[in-house]
Design an enzyme around this catalytic site. Structure first.
Site, PDB file in Angstrom:
ATOM      1  N   LYS A 175       4.263  85.516  59.266  1.00 47.33           N
ATOM      2  CA  LYS A 175       3.305  86.176  60.152  1.00 47.33           C
ATOM      3  C   LYS A 175       2.793  87.456  59.474  1.00 47.33           C
ATOM      4  O   LYS A 175       3.515  88.440  59.356  1.00 47.33           O
ATOM      5  CB  LYS A 175       3.926  86.564  61.497  1.00 47.33           C
ATOM      6  CG  LYS A 175       2.826  86.998  62.481  1.00 47.33           C
ATOM      7  CD  LYS A 175       3.267  87.980  63.527  1.00 47.33           C
ATOM      8  CE  LYS A 175       3.074  89.411  63.144  1.00 47.33           C
ATOM      9  NZ  LYS A 175       1.689  89.881  63.016  1.00 47.33           N
ATOM     10  N   GLY A 228       7.332  97.196  57.559  1.00 49.96           N
ATOM     11  CA  GLY A 228       6.448  97.816  58.546  1.00 49.96           C
ATOM     12  C   GLY A 228       7.058  99.105  59.063  1.00 49.96           C
ATOM     13  O   GLY A 228       7.798  99.782  58.336  1.00 49.96           O
ATOM     14  N   ASN A 230       9.239 101.938  61.266  1.00 51.63           N
ATOM     15  CA  ASN A 230      10.646 102.096  61.638  1.00 51.63           C
ATOM     16  C   ASN A 230      10.963 101.607  63.046  1.00 51.63           C
ATOM     17  O   ASN A 230      11.949 100.881  63.220  1.00 51.63           O
ATOM     18  CB  ASN A 230      11.080 103.553  61.479  1.00 51.63           C
ATOM     19  CG  ASN A 230      11.524 103.807  60.056  1.00 51.63           C
ATOM     20  OD1 ASN A 230      10.695 104.001  59.186  1.00 51.63           O
ATOM     21  ND2 ASN A 230      12.819 103.755  59.807  1.00 51.63           N
ATOM     22  N   VAL A 232       9.651  99.310  64.955  1.00 44.74           N
ATOM     23  CA  VAL A 232       9.673  97.842  65.029  1.00 44.74           C
ATOM     24  C   VAL A 232      10.845  97.306  64.212  1.00 44.74           C
ATOM     25  O   VAL A 232      11.622  96.464  64.673  1.00 44.74           O
ATOM     26  CB  VAL A 232       8.335  97.235  64.533  1.00 44.74           C
ATOM     27  CG1 VAL A 232       8.422  95.720  64.498  1.00 44.74           C
ATOM     28  CG2 VAL A 232       7.183  97.681  65.416  1.00 44.74           C
ATOM     29  N   GLY A 233      11.010  97.822  62.995  1.00 41.03           N
ATOM     30  CA  GLY A 233      12.090  97.349  62.123  1.00 41.03           C
ATOM     31  C   GLY A 233      13.447  97.525  62.775  1.00 41.03           C
ATOM     32  O   GLY A 233      14.296  96.629  62.726  1.00 41.03           O
ATOM     33  N   GLU A 250      12.015  96.856  54.985  1.00 40.09           N
ATOM     34  CA  GLU A 250      11.485  98.003  54.248  1.00 40.09           C
ATOM     35  C   GLU A 250      10.625  98.767  55.241  1.00 40.09           C
ATOM     36  O   GLU A 250       9.702  98.188  55.811  1.00 40.09           O
ATOM     37  CB  GLU A 250      10.588  97.545  53.092  1.00 40.09           C
ATOM     38  CG  GLU A 250      11.308  96.896  51.937  1.00 40.09           C
ATOM     39  CD  GLU A 250      12.308  97.807  51.281  1.00 40.09           C
ATOM     40  OE1 GLU A 250      13.313  97.307  50.795  1.00 40.09           O
ATOM     41  OE2 GLU A 250      12.097  99.058  51.295  1.00 40.09           O
ATOM     42  N   CYS A 284       3.947 103.106  51.376  1.00 38.84           N
ATOM     43  CA  CYS A 284       5.272 103.672  51.704  1.00 38.84           C
ATOM     44  C   CYS A 284       5.749 104.555  50.578  1.00 38.84           C
ATOM     45  O   CYS A 284       6.635 105.368  50.773  1.00 38.84           O
ATOM     46  CB  CYS A 284       6.355 102.648  51.985  1.00 38.84           C
ATOM     47  SG  CYS A 284       5.874 101.004  52.060  1.00 38.84           S
ATOM     48  N   GLN A 331      -4.418 104.498  63.880  1.00 36.84           N
ATOM     49  CA  GLN A 331      -3.945 105.296  62.744  1.00 36.84           C
ATOM     50  C   GLN A 331      -4.826 106.527  62.538  1.00 36.84           C
ATOM     51  O   GLN A 331      -4.342 107.617  62.246  1.00 36.84           O
ATOM     52  CB  GLN A 331      -3.937 104.456  61.462  1.00 36.84           C
ATOM     53  CG  GLN A 331      -2.718 103.582  61.320  1.00 36.84           C
ATOM     54  CD  GLN A 331      -1.416 104.379  61.281  1.00 36.84           C
ATOM     55  OE1 GLN A 331      -0.585 104.247  62.187  1.00 36.84           O
ATOM     56  NE2 GLN A 331      -1.248 105.225  60.291  1.00 36.84           N
ATOM     57  N   GLU A 385       6.640 110.472  58.616  1.00 33.65           N
ATOM     58  CA  GLU A 385       5.680 109.714  57.808  1.00 33.65           C
ATOM     59  C   GLU A 385       4.327 109.692  58.514  1.00 33.65           C
ATOM     60  O   GLU A 385       4.223 109.214  59.639  1.00 33.65           O
ATOM     61  CB  GLU A 385       6.183 108.283  57.595  1.00 33.65           C
ATOM     62  CG  GLU A 385       5.327 107.522  56.615  1.00 33.65           C
ATOM     63  CD  GLU A 385       5.846 106.116  56.348  1.00 33.65           C
ATOM     64  OE1 GLU A 385       6.255 105.447  57.310  1.00 33.65           O
ATOM     65  OE2 GLU A 385       5.817 105.697  55.174  1.00 33.65           O
TER      66      GLU A 385
HETATM   67  C1  UN1 Z   1       4.277  99.771  49.902  1.00 32.18           C
HETATM   68  O1  UN1 Z   1       3.544 100.716  50.113  1.00 32.18           O
HETATM   69  O2  UN1 Z   1       4.820  99.175  50.845  1.00 32.18           O
HETATM   70  O3  UN1 Z   1       4.910 101.316  44.144  1.00 32.18           O
HETATM   71  C2  UN1 Z   1       4.524  99.163  48.583  1.00 32.18           C
HETATM   72  C3  UN1 Z   1       3.872 101.138  44.768  1.00 32.18           C
HETATM   73  C4  UN1 Z   1       3.395  99.725  44.979  1.00 32.18           C
HETATM   74  C5  UN1 Z   1       4.050  99.119  46.171  1.00 32.18           C
HETATM   75  C6  UN1 Z   1       3.976  99.923  47.418  1.00 32.18           C
HETATM   76  N1  UN1 Z   1       3.681  98.937  43.817  1.00 32.18           N
HETATM   77  O4  UN1 Z   1       3.218 102.052  45.221  1.00 32.18           O
END
Ligand code: UN1
Length: 497
Positions: A175, A228, A230, A232-233, A250, A284, A331, A385
């Protein structure tokens, strides 16, 4: 022209049972509809999970090198279609063309890499303590894997999850984010077109709260992988714990760059600009905190702000543009909300801070690259974040203070230090409490042949991507086999005394 896309269930492209749909919209121009997408319900999930379950045994028994060959063919197609896919990523997700092409390249690299793993899925042989007895451990697939991906790397992150799961012999129900369903569909089409048997990979579009949750709760789903937010995770983690499912996630990051007094300043400024404002700060791994030694603070700040002001906003398809929009209205509002919070907390806004609506940007979710200084480590803008083009700059007096500030957050994905001192770099490498550390490079740009993930509230479970401790550990479980060929009763040490 909006494209009508479908779910993939047991090798067939189908609408949601209810026939309901939703729209995928370009964040750069909200009048552009990219796709009309099935709004699936638990009944669609049911069909997809049953298809994956039915396909599992045969796929698990297919030799891993053969599974890898299918991925190799998919990687060849991805390579041929790189430009077309890049443009789709730019239109649907809003990242600028060079980054959109990078997103696709990451998927190409991952798919080739995991194709090769089909010939390397080894375990171990270990000597037994008894004569005429052997012992080994082998990797076996887990079963049906539910995979839920975010919108910020709409091709790359699906490839991180799907390709290792498949090469390891699992079947998948996928999904993707409802912000980037067309990108995800294109990726699935390519994998499917490379020769996957029906049911091995199933795609179900729809809302996380409905489709995602139904997948996670389904009794025939054996493992869940989520990237996604925090909240939800953490909810899914609790659910998987109670249902005894393998789980990995993650989630957040609040990644620091330390700029020491001996840093190559020009390099550090460029690293902080691309780490902070690349992908509009929506990675992230984004460098949302810059921790600067007081001896170079003034020079750094001046150069950084000057550079941030020169960044060009606009259509992600325009090759001259540096920064695209943020993903959606919620966002957009959240990021502007944080900019307000920062000012109320007493940080000083030195650049940006407002929506950007000039020219081509009038109908999109654009926010000016924003810089705060006089930020204190405990302020919310330095702890939480934001996932937008907002960078907080903090001042420190020493390396040890910089590392303490860097570590004093709930997350631990990526961190960077700019220094020419080999000893300082060794200390930073050792003491930064993150899954990834960069020396003299920004916090972004992780390569797929190394494990990807972080400490603290950044993630849970084995790491993603390649290398030791990467995704092969996520998508296999170990089976240990002892074989006694002595022809008599032999008892292991532990059994005797
Ligand atoms: C992400 O933002 O979930 O290192 C991954 C990086 C990319 C991956 C980011 N290769 O910024």
């Amino acid at each position: 022209m909006a494209e009508k896309i479908k779910n993939l269930i047991h090798g067939k492209w189908v609408e949601a049972e209810s026939k309901k749909t939703f729209k995928s919209i370009s964040p750069a121009d909200t009048s552009e509809v990219i796709g009309i997408v099935p709004q699936s319900e638990p009944e669609d999930v049911e069909k997809a999970v049953e298809a994956a379950r039915a396909a599992f045994r045969e796929w698990a028994l297919t030799p891993a090198p053969r599974r890898g060959e299918i991925l190799f063919r998919a990687a060849e197609t991805l390579t041929k279609k790189k430009r077309e896919l890049g443009e789709l990523v730019a239109r649907e997700m809003g990242k600028v063309m060079p980054e959109a092409m990078g997103d696709v390249q990451e998927a190409i690299d991952m798919t080739y890499y995991m194709a090769g793993e089909g010939r390397r899925l080894g375990g171990e042989t270990i000597p037994s303590e008894l004569p005429n007895k052997d012992a080994k451990s082998v990797r076996v697939p887990i079963g049906v894997i539910a995979q839920i991906t975010p919108w910020n790397f709409p091709i790359a992150i699906p490839s991180w999850k799907i390709t290792p799961a498949l090469v390891c012999g699992n079947t998948v129900v996928f999904k993707p984010s409802s912000e980037t369903p067309v990108c995800a569909t294109r990726f699935v089409e390519i994998l499917h077109g490379a020769g996957l048997p029906a049911g091995v990979l199933n795609l179900v579009h729809g809302a996380g709260g409905t489709v995602g949750e139904a997948m996670v709760k389904h009794s025939h789903v054996n493992a869940v992988s989520f990237t996604g937010s925090n909240p939800v995770g953490e909810k899914l983690a609790a659910l998987c714990g109670s249902l005894h499912k393998h789980f990995t996630m993650e989630t957040g990051g609040k990644n620091p760059i330390i700029v020491m007094d001996d840093a190559h300043l020009e390099l550090a400024v460029e690293g902080c600009i691309w780490g902070g404002f690349g992908t509009s700060g929506q990675r992230c791994t984004a460098a949302s905190r810059v921790i600067v030694h007081e001896a170079v603070f003034g020079d750094f700040l001046e150069a950084f702000v000057e550079r941030a002001k020169r960044l060009r906003l606009g259509s992600p398809l325009d090759e001259k543009v540096d920064v695209g929009p943020v993903i959606n209205e919620s966002q957009f509002k959240k990021i502007l909300g944080y900019i307000e919070i920062g000012q109320k907390e007493g940080a000083r806004l030195v650049c940006g801070g407002k929506p950007y609506r000039k020219g081509a940007c009038a109908r999109g979710y654009f926010i000016e690259p924003t810089v705060f200084t006089e930020v204190k480590p405990k302020m919310r803008i330095a702890q939480e974040e934001i996932f937008g083009p907002v960078v907080s700059i903090l001042k420190v007096r020493s390396l040890s203070e910089a590392i303490a500030v860097a570590n004093d957050i709930p997350f631990g994905l990526s961190a960077a230090v700019y220094t020419q001192d080999v000893n300082a770099s060794a200390i930073a490498e050792r003491d930064l409490d993150t899954g990834i550390v960069y020396i003299n490079a920004s916090t972004i740009g992780a390569e797929i042949q190394l494990p990807f993930g972080g400490t603290k509230r950044t993630g849970l479970g084995p790491r993603e991507a390649g290398g030791r401790g990467g995704a092969l550990d996520l998508y296999t479980k170990w089976k240990v086999v002892y074989r006694d060929f002595s022809g008599k009763l032999q008892r292991a040490q532990i059994d005797k005394e």
